[in-house]
Design a protein around this motif. Structure first.
Motif, PDB file in Angstrom:
ATOM      1  N   ILE A   1      42.616  40.763  25.823  1.00  0.00           N
ATOM      2  CA  ILE A   1      41.485  40.683  24.895  1.00  0.00           C
ATOM      3  C   ILE A   1      41.093  39.228  24.669  1.00  0.00           C
ATOM      4  N   TYR A   2      42.085  38.385  24.466  1.00  0.00           N
ATOM      5  CA  TYR A   2      41.836  36.958  24.230  1.00  0.00           C
ATOM      6  C   TYR A   2      41.089  36.353  25.401  1.00  0.00           C
ATOM      7  N   LYS A   3      41.558  36.625  26.612  1.00  0.00           N
ATOM      8  CA  LYS A   3      40.925  36.078  27.811  1.00  0.00           C
ATOM      9  C   LYS A   3      39.495  36.583  27.948  1.00  0.00           C
ATOM     10  N   ASN A   4      39.275  37.869  27.694  1.00  0.00           N
ATOM     11  CA  ASN A   4      37.934  38.429  27.811  1.00  0.00           C
ATOM     12  C   ASN A   4      36.974  37.788  26.817  1.00  0.00           C
ATOM     13  N   CYS A   5      37.451  37.572  25.585  1.00  0.00           N
ATOM     14  CA  CYS A   5      36.606  36.939  24.561  1.00  0.00           C
ATOM     15  C   CYS A   5      36.203  35.528  24.965  1.00  0.00           C
ATOM     16  N   VAL A   6      37.175  34.744  25.412  1.00  0.00           N
ATOM     17  CA  VAL A   6      36.896  33.349  25.743  1.00  0.00           C
ATOM     18  C   VAL A   6      36.022  33.246  26.993  1.00  0.00           C
ATOM     19  N   ARG A   7      36.270  34.095  27.975  1.00  0.00           N
ATOM     20  CA  ARG A   7      35.447  34.080  29.179  1.00  0.00           C
ATOM     21  C   ARG A   7      33.995  34.404  28.862  1.00  0.00           C
ATOM     22  N   LEU A   8      33.802  35.412  28.016  1.00  0.00           N
ATOM     23  CA  LEU A   8      32.435  35.773  27.648  1.00  0.00           C
ATOM     24  C   LEU A   8      31.754  34.621  26.919  1.00  0.00           C
TER      25      LEU A   8
END
Length: 274
Positions: free
Chosen positions: A38-45
């Motif tokens: 979730i953390y990675k997806n948020c930051v990538r977006l």
């Protein structure tokens, strides 16, 4: 942990974002499994949306219109939004729901950013669960045109020349992307480049246009590479770029992808989809 993830979802859709770990272990390497994803997806977006965020920030500096916008500010005629405090608009095209799986969709067409599912709302509240690898609701306004870019580890001051433009056809719509040198206060003196994107959907035909750039700033690139991602209900039969039929396009999961390289900022670009 679930509440922390929802707070992260809230945080990435604010004007400025920083990891604040003075009292809690919020650094990404402190998370594991689903939370880390979730953390990675948020930051990538967040990084993908930098052109959209930067454009909205310039507009805010010039006009006073904030990046985060309350629902009554965006929908003043809709009395149902007066007391909504678990959702807000992020710029003009994103509707963010925080700390809840319920969201009010003002009248019009909305697209679930995570699944691509369309909602034709008459002004109603929906309960809509979000995927396990996300931590909150995110909807995109029908007709939205969103400039994005490839994911990076950091953002410098070099002007961007490779844009990924997400298009969600719905009638007639347009979006003006603003850009400047990212180093000076030249934007206060008018040193701003304005790129007008437009989309027209009539029946089974979609036309996307990029107008010649208006304005300039120091070291502005004279050409750009575009990747257009157009949300469509079915696979196109023909795609034209500036009137010429092209074959180098892809379609999968409801999205048409068209790449156009070396576009002069002084020229108009037109994509027709049938």
């Amino acid at each position: 942990r679930e509440l922390e993830m929802q707070g992260l979802h809230f945080g990435v859709f604010l004007p400025w974002v920083a990891v604040n770990s003075y009292a809690h272990f919020y650094h990404p390497y402190m998370f594991h499994g689903k939370e880390r994803e979730i953390y990675k997806n948020c930051v990538r977006l967040r990084y993908q949306l930098i052109p959209y965020i930067y454009s909205t920030a310039i507009n805010g500096a010039l006009t006073g219109m904030p990046i985060v916008r309350s629902m009554p500010l965006m929908f003043p005629e809709d009395r149902n939004v007066d007391d909504l405090w678990t959702q807000y608009m992020f710029g003009e095209n994103f509707l963010v729901g925080i700390f809840t799986d319920e969201i009010y969709l003002p009248a019009g067409e909305w697209v679930d950013a995570w699944t691509g599912k369309k909602f034709h709302s008459k002004g109603e509240t929906v309960r809509h669960p979000y995927p396990d690898d996300r931590a909150g609701l995110l909807f995109i306004r029908g007709g939205a045109i969103v400039p994005t870019m490839k994911v990076r580890d950091s953002i410098g001051t070099e002007p961007e020349k490779e844009f990924i433009v997400d298009v969600y056809p719905c009638g007639e719509s347009e979006y003006v992307m603003l850009d400047c040198d990212a180093e000076s206060y030249g934007y206060e003196k008018g040193l701003v480049a304005r790129t007008r994107f437009s989309c027209v959907q009539k029946g089974k035909i979609v036309e996307v246009k990029v107008a010649p750039v208006e304005g300039t700033f120091e070291n502005m690139p004279q050409s750009r590479d575009y990747t257009f991602r157009v949300a469509l209900d079915s696979k196109p039969s023909k795609v034209y770029v500036d009137g010429k039929k092209v074959s180098g396009w892809e379609y999968s999961d409801g999205t048409l992808v068209v790449n156009v390289a070396g576009v002069s900022v002084h020229s108009e670009l037109t994509i027709n989809v049938k």
